[in-house]
Design a protein around this motif. Structure first.
Motif, PDB file in Angstrom:
ATOM      1  N   GLY A 149      12.383  36.693   7.280  1.00 55.93           N
ATOM      2  CA  GLY A 149      12.050  38.108   7.125  1.00 55.93           C
ATOM      3  C   GLY A 149      12.020  38.560   5.676  1.00 55.93           C
ATOM      4  N   ILE A 150      12.337  37.649   4.761  1.00 53.45           N
ATOM      5  CA  ILE A 150      12.322  37.976   3.335  1.00 53.45           C
ATOM      6  C   ILE A 150      10.939  37.632   2.789  1.00 53.45           C
ATOM      7  CG2 ILE A 150      13.364  37.481   1.093  1.00 53.45           C
ATOM      8  CD1 ILE A 150      15.925  36.676   2.673  1.00 53.45           C
ATOM      9  N   GLN A 151      10.251  38.610   2.234  1.00 49.25           N
ATOM     10  CA  GLN A 151       8.874  38.436   1.772  1.00 49.25           C
ATOM     11  C   GLN A 151       8.740  37.300   0.761  1.00 49.25           C
ATOM     12  OE1 GLN A 151       6.281  40.081   3.037  1.00 49.25           O
ATOM     13  NE2 GLN A 151       4.856  38.972   1.755  1.00 49.25           N
ATOM     14  N   LEU A 152       9.694  37.150  -0.113  1.00 45.30           N
ATOM     15  CA  LEU A 152       9.647  36.126  -1.148  1.00 45.30           C
ATOM     16  C   LEU A 152       9.611  34.712  -0.556  1.00 45.30           C
ATOM     17  CD1 LEU A 152       9.805  35.561  -4.214  1.00 45.30           C
ATOM     18  CD2 LEU A 152      12.292  35.502  -3.966  1.00 45.30           C
ATOM     19  N   PHE A 153      10.250  34.515   0.588  1.00 51.76           N
ATOM     20  CA  PHE A 153      10.323  33.190   1.208  1.00 51.76           C
ATOM     21  C   PHE A 153       9.236  32.946   2.244  1.00 51.76           C
ATOM     22  CE2 PHE A 153      15.099  33.698   0.392  1.00 51.76           C
ATOM     23  CZ  PHE A 153      14.979  33.138  -0.879  1.00 51.76           C
ATOM     24  N   SER A 154       8.379  33.919   2.482  1.00 52.75           N
ATOM     25  CA  SER A 154       7.345  33.797   3.501  1.00 52.75           C
ATOM     26  C   SER A 154       6.429  32.603   3.212  1.00 52.75           C
ATOM     27  CB  SER A 154       6.517  35.077   3.556  1.00 52.75           C
ATOM     28  OG  SER A 154       5.555  34.987   4.562  1.00 52.75           O
ATOM     29  N   GLY A 155       6.266  31.745   4.218  1.00 55.83           N
ATOM     30  CA  GLY A 155       5.406  30.572   4.086  1.00 55.83           C
ATOM     31  C   GLY A 155       6.093  29.359   3.488  1.00 55.83           C
ATOM     32  N   TRP A 156       7.359  29.487   3.121  1.00 60.81           N
ATOM     33  CA  TRP A 156       8.086  28.394   2.478  1.00 60.81           C
ATOM     34  C   TRP A 156       9.092  27.777   3.449  1.00 60.81           C
ATOM     35  CZ3 TRP A 156       7.242  26.701  -2.522  1.00 60.81           C
ATOM     36  CH2 TRP A 156       6.361  27.481  -3.267  1.00 60.81           C
ATOM     37  N   GLY A 157       9.478  26.578   3.150  1.00 60.41           N
ATOM     38  CA  GLY A 157      10.529  25.903   3.907  1.00 60.41           C
ATOM     39  C   GLY A 157       9.978  24.999   4.988  1.00 60.41           C
ATOM     40  N   PRO A 158      10.874  24.290   5.634  1.00 62.09           N
ATOM     41  CA  PRO A 158      10.436  23.378   6.697  1.00 62.09           C
ATOM     42  C   PRO A 158       9.915  24.165   7.898  1.00 62.09           C
ATOM     43  CG  PRO A 158      12.826  23.505   6.638  1.00 62.09           C
ATOM     44  CD  PRO A 158      12.314  24.276   5.448  1.00 62.09           C
ATOM     45  N   ASP A 159       8.998  23.546   8.630  1.00 66.58           N
ATOM     46  CA  ASP A 159       8.423  24.194   9.798  1.00 66.58           C
ATOM     47  C   ASP A 159       9.369  24.112  10.985  1.00 66.58           C
ATOM     48  OD1 ASP A 159       6.121  24.870   8.506  1.00 66.58           O
ATOM     49  OD2 ASP A 159       4.951  23.179   9.249  1.00 66.58           O
ATOM     50  N   ILE A 160       9.465  25.214  11.691  1.00 63.06           N
ATOM     51  CA  ILE A 160      10.190  25.279  12.946  1.00 63.06           C
ATOM     52  C   ILE A 160       9.124  25.216  14.038  1.00 63.06           C
ATOM     53  CG2 ILE A 160      11.732  26.637  14.406  1.00 63.06           C
ATOM     54  CD1 ILE A 160      12.995  25.695  11.769  1.00 63.06           C
ATOM     55  N   HIS A 161       9.233  24.253  14.939  1.00 62.84           N
ATOM     56  CA  HIS A 161       8.237  24.072  15.996  1.00 62.84           C
ATOM     57  C   HIS A 161       8.662  24.845  17.242  1.00 62.84           C
ATOM     58  CE1 HIS A 161       6.216  21.069  13.595  1.00 62.84           C
ATOM     59  NE2 HIS A 161       7.392  20.527  13.358  1.00 62.84           N
ATOM     60  N   ILE A 162       7.717  25.635  17.750  1.00 63.26           N
ATOM     61  CA  ILE A 162       7.975  26.472  18.916  1.00 63.26           C
ATOM     62  C   ILE A 162       6.917  26.144  19.963  1.00 63.26           C
ATOM     63  CG2 ILE A 162       8.050  28.847  19.765  1.00 63.26           C
ATOM     64  CD1 ILE A 162       8.847  29.631  16.883  1.00 63.26           C
ATOM     65  N   ARG A 163       7.359  25.982  21.214  1.00 64.49           N
ATOM     66  CA  ARG A 163       6.426  25.735  22.309  1.00 64.49           C
ATOM     67  C   ARG A 163       5.866  27.071  22.798  1.00 64.49           C
ATOM     68  NH1 ARG A 163       8.988  23.650  26.922  1.00 64.49           N
ATOM     69  NH2 ARG A 163      10.815  24.763  26.227  1.00 64.49           N
ATOM     70  N   LYS A 197       1.921  23.790  20.663  1.00 63.06           N
ATOM     71  CA  LYS A 197       3.012  23.847  19.688  1.00 63.06           C
ATOM     72  C   LYS A 197       2.580  24.723  18.523  1.00 63.06           C
ATOM     73  CE  LYS A 197       5.482  19.759  20.850  1.00 63.06           C
ATOM     74  NZ  LYS A 197       6.266  20.217  21.902  1.00 63.06           N
ATOM     75  N   LEU A 198       3.469  25.603  18.122  1.00 63.92           N
ATOM     76  CA  LEU A 198       3.245  26.510  17.013  1.00 63.92           C
ATOM     77  C   LEU A 198       4.295  26.218  15.955  1.00 63.92           C
ATOM     78  CD1 LEU A 198       1.890  29.108  15.869  1.00 63.92           C
ATOM     79  CD2 LEU A 198       3.550  30.416  17.177  1.00 63.92           C
ATOM     80  N   SER A 199       3.860  26.058  14.726  1.00 66.06           N
ATOM     81  CA  SER A 199       4.793  25.782  13.632  1.00 66.06           C
ATOM     82  C   SER A 199       4.916  27.022  12.748  1.00 66.06           C
ATOM     83  CB  SER A 199       4.298  24.611  12.793  1.00 66.06           C
ATOM     84  OG  SER A 199       4.238  23.442  13.577  1.00 66.06           O
ATOM     85  N   ILE A 200       6.143  27.449  12.522  1.00 68.49           N
ATOM     86  CA  ILE A 200       6.408  28.617  11.680  1.00 68.49           C
ATOM     87  C   ILE A 200       7.368  28.190  10.574  1.00 68.49           C
ATOM     88  CG2 ILE A 200       7.299  30.969  11.597  1.00 68.49           C
ATOM     89  CD1 ILE A 200       6.747  31.181  14.591  1.00 68.49           C
ATOM     90  N   PRO A 201       6.993  28.407   9.305  1.00 65.89           N
ATOM     91  CA  PRO A 201       7.908  28.052   8.216  1.00 65.89           C
ATOM     92  C   PRO A 201       9.213  28.840   8.306  1.00 65.89           C
ATOM     93  CG  PRO A 201       5.706  28.478   7.368  1.00 65.89           C
ATOM     94  CD  PRO A 201       5.713  28.900   8.808  1.00 65.89           C
ATOM     95  N   LEU A 202      10.303  28.189   7.994  1.00 62.91           N
ATOM     96  CA  LEU A 202      11.625  28.801   8.078  1.00 62.91           C
ATOM     97  C   LEU A 202      11.718  30.056   7.208  1.00 62.91           C
ATOM     98  CD1 LEU A 202      14.449  28.555   9.259  1.00 62.91           C
ATOM     99  CD2 LEU A 202      15.084  27.153   7.303  1.00 62.91           C
ATOM    100  N   GLY A 203      11.074  30.048   6.041  1.00 60.21           N
ATOM    101  CA  GLY A 203      11.100  31.215   5.157  1.00 60.21           C
ATOM    102  C   GLY A 203      10.445  32.428   5.795  1.00 60.21           C
ATOM    103  N   THR A 204       9.398  32.213   6.602  1.00 60.98           N
ATOM    104  CA  THR A 204       8.737  33.312   7.301  1.00 60.98           C
ATOM    105  C   THR A 204       9.678  33.926   8.326  1.00 60.98           C
ATOM    106  OG1 THR A 204       6.597  32.250   6.987  1.00 60.98           O
ATOM    107  CG2 THR A 204       6.724  33.930   8.696  1.00 60.98           C
ATOM    108  N   LEU A 205      10.442  33.087   9.002  1.00 60.92           N
ATOM    109  CA  LEU A 205      11.390  33.580  10.005  1.00 60.92           C
ATOM    110  C   LEU A 205      12.535  34.367   9.384  1.00 60.92           C
ATOM    111  CD1 LEU A 205      11.624  30.546  12.433  1.00 60.92           C
ATOM    112  CD2 LEU A 205      10.440  32.703  12.803  1.00 60.92           C
TER     113      LEU A 205
END
Length: 171
Positions: A110-124, A100-108
């Motif tokens: 594509g906006i640099q300011l939000f990178s690393g922020w927000g709830p994690d989206i879990h991807i298999r 399982k890989l978790s990616i913060p919603l802000g990273t997804l």
């Protein structure tokens, strides 16, 4: 209703175009980390279990004056070690199965300011792999009448991270 469905479809396609590069990059990076850990663990384990040294891999022939006239690689031991490395790395990677890989919603976003922020989206992420091990023997000049002989085992792992909807590959 058709306009609404068309609008929703367009939004999904645009979101997928925004999210796909991030998911692919992060999943292959994660798969490479897993592969490197498997390689390091296997190499350490095999060398420790077999207690192999450089002198075990090389037979040195000297003339009557004590000068080195020939170096021969113990090909049976080298091939046995190569096979053990390949099998060990492959078994280590096959044991990983689904991760399982978790990616913060802000990273997804594509906006640099939000990178690393927000709830994690879990991807298999399902690592799929191929292992190729080669024995490399080199001679290098190290000065006047001096030569360095190296025997290396090169382990190349072609790895694919299979994420639902995507397949990312790397080496």
């Amino acid at each position: 209703i058709c306009v609404f469905l068309l609008f929703i479809s367009a939004c999904i396609v645009l979101l997928d175009r925004q999210v796909r590069p991030v998911v692919e990059a992060m999943s292959i990076s994660y798969a490479k980390i897993l592969a490197e850990q498997a390689i390091n663990t296997t190499v350490s384990q095999i060398l420790e279990e077999n207690d192999i040294s450089a002198q075990d891999l090389i037979t040195i022939t000297r003339n009557s004056g004590g000068d080195i006239t020939d170096l021969q690689v113990n090909s049976i031991l080298a091939n046995r070690l190569k096979t053990s490395l390949s099998d060990g790395v492959l078994n280590g990677l096959l044991a990983l199965e689904e991760q399982k890989l978790s990616i913060p919603l802000g990273t997804l976003s594509g906006i640099q300011l939000f990178s690393g922020w927000g709830p994690d989206i879990h991807i298999r992420v399902i690592p799929a792999t191929y292992v190729d091990t080669k024995i490399i023997s080199t001679f290098t000049s190290a000065g006047v009448n001096q030569t360095v002989h190296r025997i290396m085992f090169r382990v190349v792992v072609d790895i694919s991270a299979i994420v639902p909807g995507y397949v990312s590959t790397g080496q």
